[in-house]
Structure formats: C-alpha cells, structure tokens
Design an enzyme around this catalytic site. Structure first.
Site, mmCIF file in Angstrom:
data_model
loop_
_atom_site.group_PDB
_atom_site.id
_atom_site.type_symbol
_atom_site.label_atom_id
_atom_site.label_comp_id
_atom_site.label_asym_id
_atom_site.label_seq_id
_atom_site.Cartn_x
_atom_site.Cartn_y
_atom_site.Cartn_z
ATOM 1 N N VAL A 1 21.485 19.432 -8.301
ATOM 2 C CA VAL A 1 20.825 19.368 -9.612
ATOM 3 C C VAL A 1 21.147 18.053 -10.298
ATOM 4 C CG1 VAL A 1 20.749 20.415 -11.897
ATOM 5 C CG2 VAL A 1 20.668 21.854 -9.870
ATOM 6 N N ALA A 2 22.388 17.572 -10.126
ATOM 7 C CA ALA A 2 22.766 16.305 -10.751
ATOM 8 C C ALA A 2 21.956 15.144 -10.213
ATOM 9 C CB ALA A 2 24.258 16.048 -10.529
ATOM 10 N N GLU B 1 15.139 16.082 -13.342
ATOM 11 C CA GLU B 1 14.159 17.111 -13.686
ATOM 12 C C GLU B 1 13.154 16.650 -14.744
ATOM 13 O OE1 GLU B 1 17.544 19.037 -11.775
ATOM 14 O OE2 GLU B 1 17.391 17.653 -13.479
ATOM 15 N N ASP C 1 -18.277 -8.814 -11.140
ATOM 16 C CA ASP C 1 -19.706 -9.071 -11.172
ATOM 17 C C ASP C 1 -19.981 -10.065 -12.290
ATOM 18 O OD1 ASP C 1 -22.350 -8.812 -10.488
ATOM 19 O OD2 ASP C 1 -22.674 -6.978 -11.622
ATOM 20 N N ASP D 1 -21.562 -2.867 -12.399
ATOM 21 C CA ASP D 1 -22.374 -1.920 -13.164
ATOM 22 C C ASP D 1 -23.535 -1.355 -12.354
ATOM 23 O OD1 ASP D 1 -23.825 -4.237 -12.969
ATOM 24 O OD2 ASP D 1 -24.301 -4.408 -15.098
ATOM 25 N N ASP E 1 -22.839 -2.062 -6.576
ATOM 26 C CA ASP E 1 -21.398 -2.264 -6.708
ATOM 27 C C ASP E 1 -20.598 -1.025 -6.315
ATOM 28 O OD1 ASP E 1 -21.653 -4.880 -7.878
ATOM 29 O OD2 ASP E 1 -22.281 -3.910 -9.730
ATOM 30 N N ASN F 1 22.389 10.364 -14.088
ATOM 31 C CA ASN F 1 22.618 11.190 -12.897
ATOM 32 C C ASN F 1 23.914 10.780 -12.207
ATOM 33 O OD1 ASN F 1 20.194 12.359 -13.470
ATOM 34 N ND2 ASN F 1 19.332 12.115 -11.430
ATOM 35 N N ASP G 1 17.567 14.587 -22.617
ATOM 36 C CA ASP G 1 17.083 13.317 -22.050
ATOM 37 C C ASP G 1 15.569 13.154 -22.045
ATOM 38 O OD1 ASP G 1 19.400 12.037 -21.635
ATOM 39 O OD2 ASP G 1 19.427 12.211 -19.465
#
Length: 938
Positions: free
Chosen positions: A309-310, A314, A356, A658, A662, A724, A757
């Site tokens: 987990v460290a 998350e 273009d 456009d 293209d 961490n 955090d």
C-alpha cells in the site's frame, strides 16, 4: 453513332435493370445527350416506384456513422486502465486484511471501500468528460445539406438529401451544396469549390461536355458530394450516393486508419506496470523475510500489505484525471474542444505540426489588397467581406473598380444574427464588390444605372468574362475582367494617369512588371478593361478585342491576424511546422512566407506527383533535413503517408485540417485537430480535438496548456511518490533493526494517500503555465514520465522526509526506555510514535507541495500565497491529521494518540528543513545553468 452503354436510351422508361456503370470514368466520356440513358435514368427523372426500388438496392444517401460504443461499454472501459486495476487490487487486499484481522475493526473495511470509491470517481470523471465531448462534437455535424431539388416523374420537387438514389436528376444553383456525386448534363457558367475534397481553395469551372477518360476526381464534368456551387446553375444525374461517393471513399480511408495512443497513455501504462510490479515484489520479499522470524502468518501478511500500500499511489489516478479535466476546461475557454482526456497533454509533446492552409492559416475570405492603375499601386485596407476600409489613390481607381463591379454576377449579403457579411457567388467577384464598396460604389446602384444587355461568361480557354452595359445615355460599353496576360494581349490602349494612350512596348513592359510584382507577393491578379461597342449585343470578338486596360487588381485570402504570432511561438517552442495543402506551390509558399512558416530563400517544395515517385527511404531522408518544408497538391493518401513517415522518425505529429481530404491524416496522427466552424463532419469525427474558432493560434495556446498539464503531472508525481518513500523507509528500518511492529499501518497510509494528499495534488494540477514553458524544446517521444530528473527529485525529497519521520518515530519509541520486544500494539508510547510518523508525513507534505510548485525558479519568486487552493488543501490535510490525533472515534480506527504543541513544533521544523533543502537545490541548478551560459567551467 450512339454510345452503347448497355443501359436505357433517352425516352425509355427506367426499371430495375443493372446498376450504373461501376467504372465512372466511362460516364465522363459520354456526351451530355447520352448521360441520362447511360446512368439508367430519363430526362424527366425517376418515377417514385423506381426510387423505392433503388433505395432498397443502394441504401440511404448518407455516410455511415462511426460505431458508437454503448455508454455502459464506455464506462466499463474506464476500469481497464492499469492504474484502476492496481487500485482495485489494493482495495481487494485491504478487504482481505480486514477479514484476516478482527472483523469488528470496521476502519479497514471503510478504507477498502474508500479505495474502491476512488476507482469509481476516476471512472466517472473520465466517462463523463469523454461522453460530453463526443456529444458536443456530434452537435457540430452539419456537412451535407438537408434537402435538394430533383426532377421526379417529370416534376420539380424538393426532397431530403438522404432519399437521393443513383439516377436521380438534380438541379443545382449558386450557394447549393452538392448532395451526391453527379455527372453534369447541363451547366451554365458553373464553378464549384472542391476544397473539402482536394484542399484547393480556388473555385473551378465545370462543364457538361464529354472529357477524356481519367481519374474521376479530376473530371471537369463531375460534381461531388460535400462540395459547393459557387456560381452558375446546372442539371446533373446522380451516379453515386453515400459511401460509394468520393467523399465516402475518404471516409472509409479515415475509418480504417488506426487511432494512435497519446504519449501520456503510453507513459502512464508503463509507470503503472512498474509501480504494480515493484509493490508486489517488495511486499512478497518482505513477507518471506518476516515469516521465518516467528511472526504469525496474518501479521506477516498485514506487514507486507502495508509495504504494498505504501508503494501504490492511490490518489494518482484521481489526480491525473482531474488535472486533465482542468486542462480540458482551460482549452475549452480558448475555443478548443477535447474529445479525449489524455489528448490534452499530447499537444504539449508535439514536435511537428502538419497544417492545412485554407481556413486554418487564412480567413477563407478573398480580399483585394492592392490595385495597380494609372501607372501606380494603390493600397486597399480592411480584410474579409465586410465593406470596411478605404482605397488610396484619390479616386484614380474609381473607374476601374466600377468596371470590375459591373462585370460581376456575385452579390454581397449583409450580416444577420447568425453570421457576418458573406458572398453569394464566386468569392473572387465578392472581393471585387467589397473593394468597390470601399471606394464608395454601390453595386446595385451601378447596375441599375448601367443595365446589362449582353454577357459572355468566363471559360477556362479564354480566361476572361465580359459584359455589355448601356452606359451614359445611349452609349454601350463592354467591361471585361480576366487573367492579366490574356487580357493585355487584347488591349490596344491603356488608361494612364487619367487619360487614354496607346499601349507601346514601354507601357506593356510596365504592365508586365506590375503583374510580376503582384504575383510575387502571392496575390491572385486580375486585369480589368473596357471599350465602347457598336450596339447592345455586339459579337464576342468585338467585345473582347481593341480594349483599353484600366488596371490590375491583386487579391488574396488574408492570413488570420493572430497566426504569425502563433507560428513564432511554435518556433520558439522547438516545434517544426510543415504546410500540407492541396493548393498550388506558389500560392502555398506566398502564404507560408506571410505567416512566418517559411523564412529561407529556397524552402523545400514537394508536390504530390513527386511524393508518388519517392521510395520510403527517400521520403525519410527528405523529412530528416532541418529545412522548411511545403507539401503541395497532395491527396489524402499523401498526407497520411507523410504523417507515418514523421512518426517513423520518432516525431509526435499533430495534424490540422477541415476537409474530408484531411480526415485520414487527422486520425492517423498522434493528435488530430479539426476545424469546428468550417470543418466537415468527417474531419471532426476523425480528430480528437476540435478548434471551435478554426484558428491556428488556438493550437499554440493548446500547446502551451498541454505542456503545462505535463509539467503539473510531473509536479504531483514528485509530490506523491516522495511521501511513498517516507512511508516505506520506516517500515524497512523497523524490519532491519528488529522492531516487531510497523511504524505506520496500512490504514494510516491509506488515510494519508486518500485523505491528506489528494487535494494538494489536485491543487498542483491547476498550477498555471510557467513563464518559460514555450521557450523549451519539446520532449522526446522516448522520454519517460518517470524521467531521471523526476526520479532524482522525488528520491531527494522523499529521503529527507523519510529520515525525518524515522527520527521522530525511533526518538519517541526509545523515550519509553523498554526493549523493542516488549512493545505491543496497545502500548501508549507506540501509539504516540505511529501518530508522530503519520503527522510527520502530512506536515512535511504541506511544505513539499510548496517546494514542487516550480522546477528551477524559487517558490518565493512565484509567491507562497499565489496558489490559495494549494494552501487550503494542505491546511485541510493537517486538520484531518489533527482530528485523527485528537478525536476518540478516529483514534480507535487509526490506533493513534494526541500530540502536544512541542510535537507539532518539531514536525513543522522538519517540514521547513525540507523546503530549505529544495530551495538550495534549485539555487544550485540555476547557478550551474548560468555558469554554463556564461562559458564558465562546471
């Protein structure tokens, strides 16, 4: 001798016979009288019964919609991201830990649910952002007209475009959009704009006469779906509908092109894999190390869980998603609609922009900018179709502009609530009418005062148009406009400084020089002439010979005023700009010079024909050169090949466009940028970003914001991963010194990651771009998100944090004066120690957030209080930590104890130490860089 097409003859009743010829090049060689029969139709159109039959056979006249995933599938795809998988595994592990420990301890269960809630939040943010962007993009679909005029059963009718079938006889007029691919059978002064298919902005003349066999797209007796009738009228027979049209062919080409993953997608996937592998491997190793020491299986597993987990950040997916969403909102305020969250960052890593010309760099509005008359050049101010501006010359060009206006069929349409000034008819003629209005001439009044009695329309052989008007009582005057060299050859006199004089060799040379000078500026040049004729309807030979040259008109499609600055910004950012257009090389080069894409005297200009003759190795060598590059007269296949070649070289390619032509390149590029206002639906479908204002300048803004997003991602990566280390190192230290308990539990780690955090990391994601963000070169495609600089920085900050929290933990543990083996989870000193560890990380993270706001600049220069959201988020995290320390219900969940004022003061000192150390590191970087710039040794 009639052409034997194997189909019906004129006058025959069409039936459910064979479909139109598969090879349309056969149809273009037929004379107009044989076309109707050759396409299995009749002069009066199709009967309704046959329309029904052909609708069943050929289907509706519409392009197939791109397959949309069901909303539930879109939502489900959000859970396949590797970080989402890692979080779900972490949630499952936390739930398992709750089951292995005392089930009455609901705190662990609550945190397992909280992690799962983060996954759901991430998925929701990504889904709703992308879903809303797709719906907005769909609302822009407006390419094909809704209705068209046809002949059916001998009657003129207006029907929905989607109901057209091959064999229908269509009636076209100026201003209409062509609803299908059609072969002309009657054409009256017809010109069409094929820019949506070919990229060429100039109107091209069409004819109903037979032409030689060849590529259908180049046949002058065909008109195509998605193009516009500029001037004239016509009758045509539909020969292809829907996906069988040239427009549909390009649609299918775009649909078959694979969608490229953005650089950030690739980097996040790599990072997630590495983090997951590192977390699982480290947890497994430490589980194996602790098991032989006599610890129980459950306690050893819980210990390994804490390590895993460290190591798993998350809060990162939520932070990443929200940071990208903030970038999306910022871009939307700058008229850039982003359809995919991860595409926000892609422009920031762009190394090449293939742009273009028409509508992207230019305003798509022809404008007269210079008039040559009486031996001198006169400037015309103002751009676009709004008649705002003036003509210099003190009336010397009045007669020329009046003659030009009388020789026009187009008309200006005043602005409405929905759109501004526009031209109905040929855009070149519209530019002449606007210039005349700037001179104070009203076209309608001029035509009323000099009614037209005869006209000879423009054709590509003569390259001119002429009209005869009753002018000044009973006098009849011919007014002619056309290609200057052709017109000059038909002139005998010239209007020179207010009087007519014969055209001598000297004056002809002066006119030729003026033509060359205007053309060298990239202007389209027209000559204007006039003469008195013998009657209201003179012969064409009399009308167009023995003329008096009134002067020359130079016009262009003006560049957008903001484009030059945007091009300069892209250049300073190290981005290469290549113009890729269907226009003529001279026109493209002139515009490229105007906006700053070309500055060298001899840029590399490559046409589509030359590309066809090139092997891939030759193309790679061409693109490897650092010179300025213009690709002209190119097809959709050419554009996609160039994009692929750039990508082979490791470039991150953005493509703007456009037109339907293209679309394949837009989809194949790393990021396709379509025009929202003037773009086709096919282009908008293929792109992942739509510029609602059609301006290239919005691309430069998007690049700046994209780079800012990437910078901010790196900032909160440093912020998240540094703590961490502070979570992991005390656990490892406890293992090696033989302390039986963990200095920080998995429950506490999750509280830090998800409670303290996330909000500061989100606030870091909203940091504005740093001032020099566009002065840096784009990062390499191979650069890792976890670059050496990022890793060094979070190791530096994380080590300082880790040493601090280890110090306070073991200081508090040793203050009890009892052996390590005597400690239990309920020992008050141990609870105070783990509270100090958790609070130490939270407080140091507050100062860490301030430290990582800038990469090299001192945070004191940007201001400690310039990001109030960050201060508020950090204060909220500390407040939550205080609640965990003092609130009895939370003490029971986290096994914490209250801290006194001296404890908090010590933790604040550790946080200040972190900030001071980072400021010293930045100072050393700035000093070293300045020494290198000044030439001093390192």
């Amino acid at each position: 001798m009639p052409v034997d097409t194997g189909l019906l003859r004129p006058g025959d009743t069409p039936g459910p016979g064979a479909p139109p010829p598969a090879d349309r090049s056969e149809v273009q060689t037929l004379p107009p009288s044989a076309v109707v029969a050759g396409l299995d139709s009749s002069a009066g159109g199709l009967p309704e019964t046959e329309v029904v039959s052909r609708t069943v056979r050929f289907g509706a006249n519409e392009l197939p919609r791109a397959a949309r995933r069901a909303p539930w599938r879109q939502l489900a795809s959000q859970f396949t991201d590797l970080f989402a998988v890692v979080l779900m595994v972490a949630s499952a592990i936390t739930f398992l830990a709750w089951r292995l420990q005392d089930p009455r301890d609901v705190g662990t269960l609550q945190l397992a649910v909280a992690i799962l809630g983060v996954v759901l939040l991430n998925a929701g943010i990504g889904f709703f952002q992308e879903y809303a962007a797709e719906r907005t993009a769909e609302s822009l679909q407006a390419m094909v007209p809704h209705t068209c005029r046809v002949l059916r059963d001998g009657e003129r009718r207006e029907v929905p475009v989607r109901e057209l079938v091959p064999g229908d006889v269509v009636l076209l007029e100026a201003g209409d959009a062509v609803p299908a691919d059609c072969r002309l059978v009657e054409a009256y002064d017809l010109s069409v704009n094929n820019a949506a298919l070919t990229g060429e902005s100039d109107a091209v003349a069409r004819t109903a006469e037979a032409v030689a066999a060849g590529p259908v797209l180049q046949a002058r007796n065909f008109v195509f779906m998605g193009t516009d009738v500029v001037v004239g009228s016509a009758k045509a027979v539909v020969c292809a509908t829907g996906g069988a049209t040239e427009f549909g062919r390009i649609f299918h080409l775009a649909a078959s092109a694979p969608r490229q993953r953005t650089p950030l997608q690739r980097q996040v996937a790599v990072m997630a894999r590495r983090v997951a592998v590192a977390a699982l491997a480290t947890g497994a190793v430490l589980f194996a190390v602790r098991l032989p020491t006599g610890q129980s299986l459950v306690s050893s597993f819980v210990f390994a869980l804490g390590v895993m987990v460290a190591l798993v950040p998350e809060g990162l997916p939520a932070t990443l998603s929200v940071s990208l969403a903030v970038g999306v909102r910022r871009m939307a305020r700058r008229h850039a609609l982003v359809k995919k969250l991860l595409a926000v960052e892609a422009l920031g890593s762009t190394t090449v922009v293939c742009t273009d010309k028409t509508g992207t760099l230019t305003q798509a509005e022809m404008t007269v900018v210079q008039v040559w008359a009486g031996g001198g050049t006169h400037a015309v101010s103002g751009v676009g179709y709004a008649p705002e501006g003036e003509v210099s010359g003190n009336g010397q060009v009045h007669g020329l502009l009046r003659a030009a206006a009388l020789c026009c069929d187009a008309r200006l349409v005043p602005p409405s609530d929905r759109q501004g000034w526009r031209v109905l008819g040929d855009t070149t003629e519209g530019a002449l009418l606007v210039a005349a209005a700037k001179e104070g001439l009203d076209a309608a009044s001029s035509r009323a005062a000099a009614p037209r009695t005869a006209e000879y329309p423009f054709d590509p052989v003569r390259k001119m148009m002429s009209v005869v008007c009753t002018d000044s009582g009973d006098d009849h005057r011919a007014y002619v406009k056309g290609a200057p060299q052709e017109l000059l050859s038909r002139c005998a006199d010239i209007d020179w400084q207010g009087s007519s004089r014969p055209l001598t060799g000297e004056t002809r040379g002066a006119v030729a020089t003026a033509i060359d000078e205007l053309a060298a500026q990239g202007l389209r040049v027209l000559g204007v002439a006039a003469r008195t004729v013998s009657g209201p309807r003179p012969a064409q030979d009399e009308t167009e010979n023995g003329l008096t040259l009134l002067g020359l008109v130079g016009m262009l499609d003006p560049p957008r005023p903001e484009v030059s600055a945007a091009v300069t910004a892209c250049r300073s950012a190290g981005i290469r700009i290549a113009m890729v257009t269907g226009d003529h090389p001279l026109t493209a080069e002139a515009m490229a010079r105007r906006v700053g894409i070309v500055r060298e005297p001899h840029p590399t200009v490559v046409t589509g024909d030359r590309l066809d003759a090139m092997e891939d190795a030759d193309l790679d060598r061409l693109l490897a050169s650092s010179g300025e590059l213009l690709l002209c007269r190119v097809s959709p296949e050419h554009k996609m090949r160039v994009v692929t070649a750039f990508q082979r070289r490791g470039e991150v390619v953005a493509v703007t466009g456009d037109g339907a032509n293209d679309a394949p390149a837009l989809k194949h590029a790393d990021i396709g940028v379509a025009m929202g206002a003037s773009g086709t639906d096919v282009a908008r479908e293929a792109a992942v970003m739509v510029l609602l204002d059609d301006s290239f300048a919005s691309i430069a803004v998007a690049v700046r914001l994209g780079r800012s997003v990437y910078q901010n991602i790196r900032k909160f990566l440093v912020y998240l991963f540094s703590h961490n280390i502070a979570e992991l190192v005390p656990i490892l230290a406890a293992t090696f010194v033989g302390f039986p308990l963990v200095p920080i539990s998995a429950v506490q780690i999750l509280a830090i990651d998800l409670g303290s955090d996330v909000l500061p990391a989100l606030a870091l994601g909203t940091e504005p771009p740093e001032p020099d963000v566009m002065d840096r070169p784009p990062r390499s495609r191979s650069e890792r998100l976890f670059s050496t600089d990022v890793v060094r920085r979070f190791l530096f900050l994380g080590t300082i944090q880790a040493l601090g929290v280890c110090a306070v933990f073991f200081w508090r543990v040793n203050s009890a004066g009892i052996p390590y083996s005597a400690f239990t989870a309920d020992n008050p000193v141990y609870r105070e120690a783990i509270t100090m560890t958790q609070a130490g990380i939270v407080v140091s993270q507050f100062f860490n957030a301030l430290a990582v706001r800038t990469e090299r600049q001192s945070v004191l220069r940007v201001g400690l209080f310039s990001n109030p959201a960050l201060l508020a988020a950090g204060s909220l995290g500390i407040g939550l930590m205080a609640a965990i320390s003092y609130a009895p219900p939370l003490q029971a969940v986290f096994h914490t104890a209250p801290l006194n004022a001296a404890d908090w003061a010590l933790l604040v000192c550790l946080g200040l130490l972190l900030l001071v150390a980072e400021e010293m590191r930045k100072w050393w970087l700035r000093y070293r860089e300045s020494s290198v710039r000044e030439g001093a040794p390192r």
